[in-house]
Design an enzyme around this catalytic site. Structure first.
Site, short mmCIF file in Angstrom:
data_model
loop_
_atom_site.label_atom_id
_atom_site.label_comp_id
_atom_site.label_asym_id
_atom_site.label_seq_id
_atom_site.Cartn_x
_atom_site.Cartn_y
_atom_site.Cartn_z
N ASN A 205 11.26 14.90 21.47
CA ASN A 205 11.25 15.57 22.77
C ASN A 205 10.61 16.96 22.76
OD1 ASN A 205 13.47 16.51 21.38
ND2 ASN A 205 14.82 16.56 23.16
N GLU A 300 20.63 19.33 13.53
CA GLU A 300 20.84 19.55 14.96
C GLU A 300 20.75 18.19 15.62
OE1 GLU A 300 21.68 22.31 16.39
OE2 GLU A 300 21.49 23.60 14.64
N CYS A 334 18.34 17.71 24.37
CA CYS A 334 19.63 17.69 23.68
C CYS A 334 20.66 18.46 24.49
CB CYS A 334 19.51 18.26 22.28
SG CYS A 334 18.83 19.92 22.23
N1 NAD Z 1 20.73 19.42 18.71
C1 NAD Z 1 19.44 19.65 18.87
O1 NAD Z 1 18.93 20.74 18.60
C2 NAD Z 1 18.54 18.58 19.39
C3 NAD Z 1 17.30 18.91 19.96
C4 NAD Z 1 16.49 17.89 20.43
C5 NAD Z 1 16.90 16.58 20.33
N2 NAD Z 1 18.10 16.28 19.78
C6 NAD Z 1 18.56 14.89 19.71
O2 NAD Z 1 17.51 14.06 19.26
C7 NAD Z 1 17.68 12.75 19.78
C8 NAD Z 1 16.38 12.28 20.40
O3 NAD Z 1 15.33 12.44 19.52
P1 NAD Z 1 14.75 11.22 18.66
O4 NAD Z 1 14.87 9.96 19.45
O5 NAD Z 1 13.40 11.63 18.19
O6 NAD Z 1 15.79 11.18 17.46
P2 NAD Z 1 15.72 10.27 16.14
O7 NAD Z 1 16.95 10.58 15.36
O8 NAD Z 1 15.42 8.87 16.48
O9 NAD Z 1 14.43 10.82 15.34
C9 NAD Z 1 14.35 12.15 14.92
C10 NAD Z 1 13.36 12.24 13.79
O10 NAD Z 1 13.85 11.51 12.66
C11 NAD Z 1 12.84 10.66 12.16
N3 NAD Z 1 13.49 9.54 11.45
C12 NAD Z 1 13.87 8.34 11.93
N4 NAD Z 1 14.46 7.62 10.94
C13 NAD Z 1 14.48 8.39 9.85
C14 NAD Z 1 14.99 8.24 8.53
N5 NAD Z 1 15.58 7.14 8.14
N6 NAD Z 1 14.83 9.27 7.68
C15 NAD Z 1 14.24 10.42 8.05
N7 NAD Z 1 13.75 10.62 9.29
C16 NAD Z 1 13.87 9.63 10.17
C17 NAD Z 1 12.05 10.29 13.38
O11 NAD Z 1 10.77 9.82 13.03
C18 NAD Z 1 12.00 11.63 14.08
O12 NAD Z 1 11.00 12.44 13.50
C19 NAD Z 1 18.79 12.86 20.80
O13 NAD Z 1 19.98 12.36 20.24
C20 NAD Z 1 18.89 14.36 21.05
O14 NAD Z 1 20.14 14.78 21.51
C21 NAD Z 1 18.93 17.24 19.30
#
Ligand code: NAD
Length: 532
Positions: A205, A300, A334
């Site tokens: 995002n 996060e 988020c």
């Molecule tokens: N707390 C915060 O600061 C914050 C900020 C933005 C988004 N978010 C959260 O992120 C989520 C949405 O983002 P998303 O769909 O990209 O999340 P996601 O967890 O699907 O992916 C996040 C990242 O992890 C990578 N990834 C996926 N599988 C992995 C693995 N096995 N090992 C290492 N990396 C891996 C993805 O390619 C991506 O780069 C929501 O839950 C949102 O709340 C949190």
């Protein structure tokens, strides 16, 4: 335009974006590529270098579970014979280069490190248009917000450089005689030193902003950095990395490897060359923290930010914040408001005001800068729809008709939501917002604290004393009083409790987190108290 001008070298003749290692743009020897689907057209938009093969994944799993050299050697041989898994080797090379470059970078004067970052920030801002174009096409971010993300990222890099110069320029001196039984015969000098190689994994995002919020603190603190961008958002991130390349950072200090997180993620996060992981995303972060070794982690994760509305609140202010907080970037934030907990006596008025404000939201394409744009993927849209159907079956009141076209979901407010509905607890990450009517403040606090998430929350009231008490009672990393939850300004601390994360972000906290304390103790032959 993306992939042209100063960005020409980051894409090959077949329009596959390269990965970045050892100061160069490279094609993966795997010959594989991953397609990035435009959420609006639902057609492939870009391609990036592919990830590890199944065998590489298996090698990694076996390495973790068995630690057997024999199995590793066997699977590497299989890889070599069938010519399938070279990405693993590429990642290994990236880690080796990162380790070597970090040693020299840590000896580079702090002011020079800051100079590099300032330069990268300026280049990033200069090239905001092509990077924003990628954000529009990869993650359907509204055009204006896409530009804002890039500019904010440049500002974050500059601020981090300045903050780093200030806080890393200071150490501490301790004297021994404050602890019982000691004379003043020891002076302890402590300062902050880098951790080594930082692995940064941002979510889709904010693929630029949440990448630089990891890259800049890592670099100013003297670490090297390996970035694994999200698949959707990878091309924007690669453009951003080119801006760092153009700023002249030493070879190997920054690398960017692409490929599906589900494929190369384990290999990266369990790599012995990694000294720190800074991750932002969903539940994947929980799995990573269980698998990662004994290294500092900054996680996060998701949130279910509650908005508690009391009877004495300014209802117009509440309505505008609910709409802004709940529906900006189609709820894919988020810190989006993800559940409204409103006192029954003002619930009808709030729902009416929110509906009226929602009616003004434009729905359509990110190119047209619409407020509500398609969510990132079809699977994401299907997940949101599942929550909506569940709420319908269990009797929620629909304030608008549910509408969906492809990945585009019209903004929806669900009233009379009850705790037995999935939408009361789960994070939709889409433009759907539940309203739960409460009969006491305690009920609202109870619902907020019963969540497994604890990112942010907000409370609306004119009574500041009540607001402080409620803030203290809410088990979340931050509580906003009379405003929707938000990450930022970027130097504010930002952290989640429970399943929302570990560690704290924000510029200062991230710099500190990416360092460790090093002490040198001067032992005097005799106690030293005063001069003369
Ligand atoms: N707390 C915060 O600061 C914050 C900020 C933005 C988004 N978010 C959260 O992120 C989520 C949405 O983002 P998303 O769909 O990209 O999340 P996601 O967890 O699907 O992916 C996040 C990242 O992890 C990578 N990834 C996926 N599988 C992995 C693995 N096995 N090992 C290492 N990396 C891996 C993805 O390619 C991506 O780069 C929501 O839950 C949102 O709340 C949190």
């Amino acid at each position: 335009m993306a992939g042209t001008g100063v960005f020409t070298e980051i894409v090959d003749g077949d329009q596959v974006y390269k990965y970045y290692a050892d100061g160069e743009w490279k094609k993966s020897a795997s010959g594989k590529s991953v397609s990035i689907v435009n959420p609006t057209t639902r057609k492939p938009q870009y391609k990036v270098q592919g990830g590890a093969t199944r065998i590489a994944k298996l090698t990694c799993v076996i390495r973790f579970h068995c630690g057997s050299i024999f199995f590793i050697a066997f699977f590497r041989l299989v890889d070599w014979v069938f010519g399938t898994a070279c990405t693993q080797e590429e990642v290994n090379k990236v880690m080796e280069a990162a380790k070597a470059a970090q040693k020299l970078w840590a000896r580079t004067p702090l002011w020079k490190r800051a100079e590099h970052l300032h330069k990268a920030a300026a280049i990033l801002k200069e090239h905001k248009a092509p990077i924003a174009e990628c954000l529009v096409k990869e993650i359907a971010k509204p055009a204006k917000d896409a530009v804002t993300e890039v500019v904010r990222s440049g500002d974050l890099v500059s601020y981090t450089a300045e903050e780093g110069v200030r806080i890393l320029g200071e150490g501490k001196l301790l004297v021994s005689d404050s602890f019982p039984g000691n004379e003043r015969s020891k002076y302890c000098l402590s300062s902050k030193v880098p951790l080594g190689v930082v692995l940064a994994i941002p979510p889709f995002n904010y693929p630029v902003n949440l990448a630089v919020s990891k890259i800049a603190p890592a670099l100013i603190a003297g670490n090297s950095l390996v970035l694994k961008p999200p698949t959707q958002g990878a091309v924007a991130a690669l453009h951003m990395i080119q801006c760092f390349h153009l700023a002249g950072f030493p070879k190997g200090l920054i690398s960017c490897v692409t490929g599906k997180g589900s494929e190369i993620g384990d290999f990266l996060t369990m790599h012995p060359g990694v000294n720190c992981i800074s991750f932002t995303g969903g539940d994947t972060g929980i799995a990573i923290s269980k698998k990662a070794g004994m290294i500092p982690l900054q996680m996060e994760l998701g949130g279910k930010d509650a908005c508690i509305v009391l009877e004495d609140a300014d209802l117009d202010l509440v309505a505008s914040n609910i709409v802004k907080g709940g529906y900006s970037y189609s709820g894919q934030r988020c810190t989006a408001v993800k559940v409204v907990l409103v006192m029954e006596s003002v619930a009808d008025a709030i729902v009416e005001k929110v509906k009226a404000t929602m009616a003004k939201l434009s729905v359509g394409s990110p190119e047209d800068d619409c407020d509500i744009t398609p969510v990132v993927s079809e699977s994401s849209a299907n997940f949101i729809e599942g929550l909506v159907k569940d709420a319908k079956e269990k009797g929620a009141t629909f304030c608008q008709e549910y509408q969906r076209e492809g990945n585009l979901i019209w903004p929806l407010l669900l009233d009379h939501v009850r705790p037995d509905m999935r939408i009361a607890w789960e994070e939709p990450f889409g433009p759907v917002l539940p309203v739960i009517r409460i009969s006491s403040v305690e009920e609202g606090i109870h619902h907020c604290n019963a969540s497994n998430f604890g990112l942010q929350g907000c409370v609306f009231t004119r009574d500041i004393n009540k607001a402080i008490l409620i803030s203290d009672a809410m088990e979340t990393g931050t509580v906003q009083i009379n405003s929707a939850p938000a990450r930022g300004p970027d130097h504010f601390p930002f952290q989640g409790l429970k399943d929302s994360g570990i560690g704290s972000q924000g510029i200062t906290n991230s710099i500190n987190m990416m360092t460790k304390i090093k002490s040198t103790v001067i032992n005097l032959p005799s106690p030293s108290y005063t001069m003369g």
